[in-house]
Design an enzyme around this catalytic site. Structure first.
Site, PDB file in Angstrom:
ATOM      1  N   TYR A 145      50.301  63.897 -13.018  1.00 39.35           N
ATOM      2  CA  TYR A 145      49.252  64.927 -12.993  1.00 39.35           C
ATOM      3  C   TYR A 145      49.831  66.341 -12.882  1.00 39.35           C
ATOM      4  O   TYR A 145      49.130  67.326 -13.089  1.00 39.35           O
ATOM      5  CB  TYR A 145      48.271  64.684 -11.843  1.00 39.35           C
ATOM      6  CG  TYR A 145      47.444  63.424 -12.002  1.00 39.35           C
ATOM      7  CD1 TYR A 145      47.352  62.773 -13.225  1.00 39.35           C
ATOM      8  CD2 TYR A 145      46.747  62.885 -10.932  1.00 39.35           C
ATOM      9  CE1 TYR A 145      46.604  61.623 -13.368  1.00 39.35           C
ATOM     10  CE2 TYR A 145      45.995  61.728 -11.078  1.00 39.35           C
ATOM     11  CZ  TYR A 145      45.935  61.101 -12.303  1.00 39.35           C
ATOM     12  OH  TYR A 145      45.187  59.955 -12.444  1.00 39.35           O
ATOM     13  N   LYS A 196      55.617  50.638 -11.637  1.00 39.97           N
ATOM     14  CA  LYS A 196      55.879  49.876 -12.865  1.00 39.97           C
ATOM     15  C   LYS A 196      57.375  49.977 -13.165  1.00 39.97           C
ATOM     16  O   LYS A 196      57.795  50.579 -14.157  1.00 39.97           O
ATOM     17  CB  LYS A 196      55.038  50.435 -14.022  1.00 39.97           C
ATOM     18  CG  LYS A 196      53.570  50.096 -13.952  1.00 39.97           C
ATOM     19  CD  LYS A 196      53.266  48.648 -14.283  1.00 39.97           C
ATOM     20  CE  LYS A 196      53.340  48.392 -15.770  1.00 39.97           C
ATOM     21  NZ  LYS A 196      53.133  46.953 -16.085  1.00 39.97           N
ATOM     22  N   ASP A 229      50.115  46.646 -12.200  1.00 37.59           N
ATOM     23  CA  ASP A 229      49.081  45.841 -12.877  1.00 37.59           C
ATOM     24  C   ASP A 229      48.790  44.570 -12.090  1.00 37.59           C
ATOM     25  O   ASP A 229      47.627  44.176 -11.929  1.00 37.59           O
ATOM     26  CB  ASP A 229      49.490  45.530 -14.329  1.00 37.59           C
ATOM     27  CG  ASP A 229      50.916  45.034 -14.473  1.00 37.59           C
ATOM     28  OD1 ASP A 229      51.687  45.141 -13.503  1.00 37.59           O
ATOM     29  OD2 ASP A 229      51.258  44.526 -15.556  1.00 37.59           O
ATOM     30  N   ASP A 253      45.441  56.638  -7.887  1.00 37.06           N
ATOM     31  CA  ASP A 253      44.110  57.084  -8.282  1.00 37.06           C
ATOM     32  C   ASP A 253      43.264  55.861  -8.649  1.00 37.06           C
ATOM     33  O   ASP A 253      42.124  55.689  -8.192  1.00 37.06           O
ATOM     34  CB  ASP A 253      44.264  58.022  -9.496  1.00 37.06           C
ATOM     35  CG  ASP A 253      43.041  58.872  -9.728  1.00 37.06           C
ATOM     36  OD1 ASP A 253      42.037  58.678  -9.026  1.00 37.06           O
ATOM     37  OD2 ASP A 253      43.080  59.721 -10.643  1.00 37.06           O
ATOM     38  N   ASP A 257      40.439  53.611  -6.101  1.00 40.61           N
ATOM     39  CA  ASP A 257      39.038  53.497  -6.537  1.00 40.61           C
ATOM     40  C   ASP A 257      38.630  52.030  -6.614  1.00 40.61           C
ATOM     41  O   ASP A 257      37.535  51.648  -6.207  1.00 40.61           O
ATOM     42  CB  ASP A 257      38.853  54.121  -7.925  1.00 40.61           C
ATOM     43  CG  ASP A 257      38.336  55.546  -7.820  1.00 40.61           C
ATOM     44  OD1 ASP A 257      38.536  56.160  -6.761  1.00 40.61           O
ATOM     45  OD2 ASP A 257      37.738  56.035  -8.792  1.00 40.61           O
TER      46      ASP A 257
END
Ligand code: NAD
Length: 368
Positions: A145, A196, A229, A253, A257
């Site tokens: 970001y 990852k 994942d 993020d 959520d």
């Protein structure tokens, strides 16, 4: 260098339901001042779309400097359809990114707790979520970001190319991992670090640095590594296997959520964004509900203020060293839920529906 003023609380209600829920937080702070002889100094300012409407910017310099000298910032929410078409730099969300970046709020703590009284509100089976209590620690000021280069540029064949860059340094990784290990020691002593590393070099570095910090300073904490994942899948399959999850800005993020929705109650979940402590032990921090400005229900008096009130409980615990007061406030929320009082979003059969301000009053009556 602007000094942090002890016990100074800046309220930034923002847009939509922000002012409605922060009004209830203000009542709670005032209750603590009046009844527990605490001396919180409260200030309140505009941020987001309402600041743009009045000043042409989502956050003025004056408000930004007030934020810099406040020990605690309590944010409501910013944004809404009115401001969706503004250019990028004027959008309400830019104010939040500026505060996070400039105040160096690098660690975002998001608990996902399933309240026993609301176990049926989750889309998952009760046995999967009952008793759920996990903490996601998301890195907040680095990664994709913020990384450079970024932008959209034309390329030779007439197409355009969008670019964002994912970068992390050793110190950025270690400081957020340290927050996670310290929190785990006060909870069930287990950290899962998620990245990852199979396909991203920055993910490989993340894994190595977290492991090295663990080897050197936190051997007593159980550490495991999980690809992001797989972590997303495990959060749905068996969320209670986790205690503290630490992860980067992008994966955090999404995973936070996802975790919050396990509990089925957006209006109940708080968050904290913590900065580094300076040499005097001072820390800047911002606390906010995880939900947005909910324009669909703004002004109707039906928003749930519990997420914001529990965010203030986190402020009592993490910024103000008032663990006992935080316990009292969290217990008052539980007691109100036990009394079958509900705002519209968590309403079910045989419960009593009450307004935003009645919920604030009910929590205060339990504090008495
Ligand atoms: P939202 O969280 O505002 O709302 C999602 C749904 O949940 C809506 O139906 C809403 O009515 C409901 N809801 C949310 N909070 C509630 C509460 N306390 N009580 C009862 N119901 C509640 O998400 P959205 O609709 O995607 O976003 C609306 C606006 O908020 C957008 O402009 C978005 O950019 C902004 N937003 C801001 C923040 C922030 O300020 N930190 C975070 C997320 C979204």
């Amino acid at each position: 260098m602007i000094k942090v003023k002890k016990r100074k609380i800046l309220l930034l209600p923002g847009d939509g339901i922000g002012p409605e829920v922060i009004r209830e937080v203000r009542k709670i702070i005032t209750w603590f001042n009046d009844n527990k002889s605490l001396d919180f100094e409260i200030d309140q300012e505009l941020i987001g779309g309402c600041s743009y409407d009045k000043h042409g910017t989502p956050i003025t310099d004056e408000v930004f400097y007030k934020a810099l000298e406040s020990e605690v910032i309590m944010l409501g929410a910013v944004g809404g359809p009115t401001w969706d078409s503004l250019e990028f730099s004027k959008k309400p969300e830019r104010a939040l990114l500026k505060l996070r970046k400039e105040l160096k709020l690098f660690a975002n703590l998001r608990p996902a707790i399933c309240f026993e009284q609301l176990v049926d509100a989750s889309t998952l089976k009760p046995e999967i979520v009952s008793g759920l209590d996990i903490m996601i620690v998301r890195e907040l000021t680095g990664g994709i970001y913020f990384g450079e280069p970024r932008g959209i540029k034309p390329i030779e064949n007439g197409e355009r190319k969008g670019i964002n860059t994912h970068t992390y340094t050793t110190s950025e990784i270690k400081r957020v991992a340290r927050v996670a290990f310290d929190l785990a020691r006060k909870r069930s002593n287990k950290v899962t670090s998620s990245e990852k590393s199979n396909v991203m070099e920055a993910g490989q570095l993340w894994r190595e640095e977290v492991q090295e910090l663990h080897n050197k300073e936190y051997k007593d904490v159980e550490l495991s590594h999980m690809l992001a994942d797989n972590c997303a899948m495990q959060l749905l399959r068996n969320p209670k296997q986790f205690d503290v999850i630490v992860t980067d800005n992008l994966f955090g993020d999404m995973l936070s959520d996802q975790a919050s929705m396990l509990t089925g109650s957006l209006g109940l979940l708080p968050s904290a964004s913590l900065g580094a402590k300076n040499k005097d032990g001072e820390m800047r921090a911002m606390y906010e509900p995880i939900h947005g400005s909910a324009p669909d229900i703004a002004g109707k008096g039906i928003a749930n203020p519990i997420a914001s009130i529990l965010s203030f409980a986190m402020a009592l615990r993490y910024s103000l060293d008032l663990d006992k007061e935080a316990d009292i406030l969290e217990k008052a929320v539980q007691d109100v839920l036990n009394d079958s009082l509900r705002t519209k979003d968590i309403m079910s059969d045989s419960m009593k529906e009450i307004s935003t301000s009645a919920m604030g009053d009910a929590i205060i009556s339990k504090l008495q």
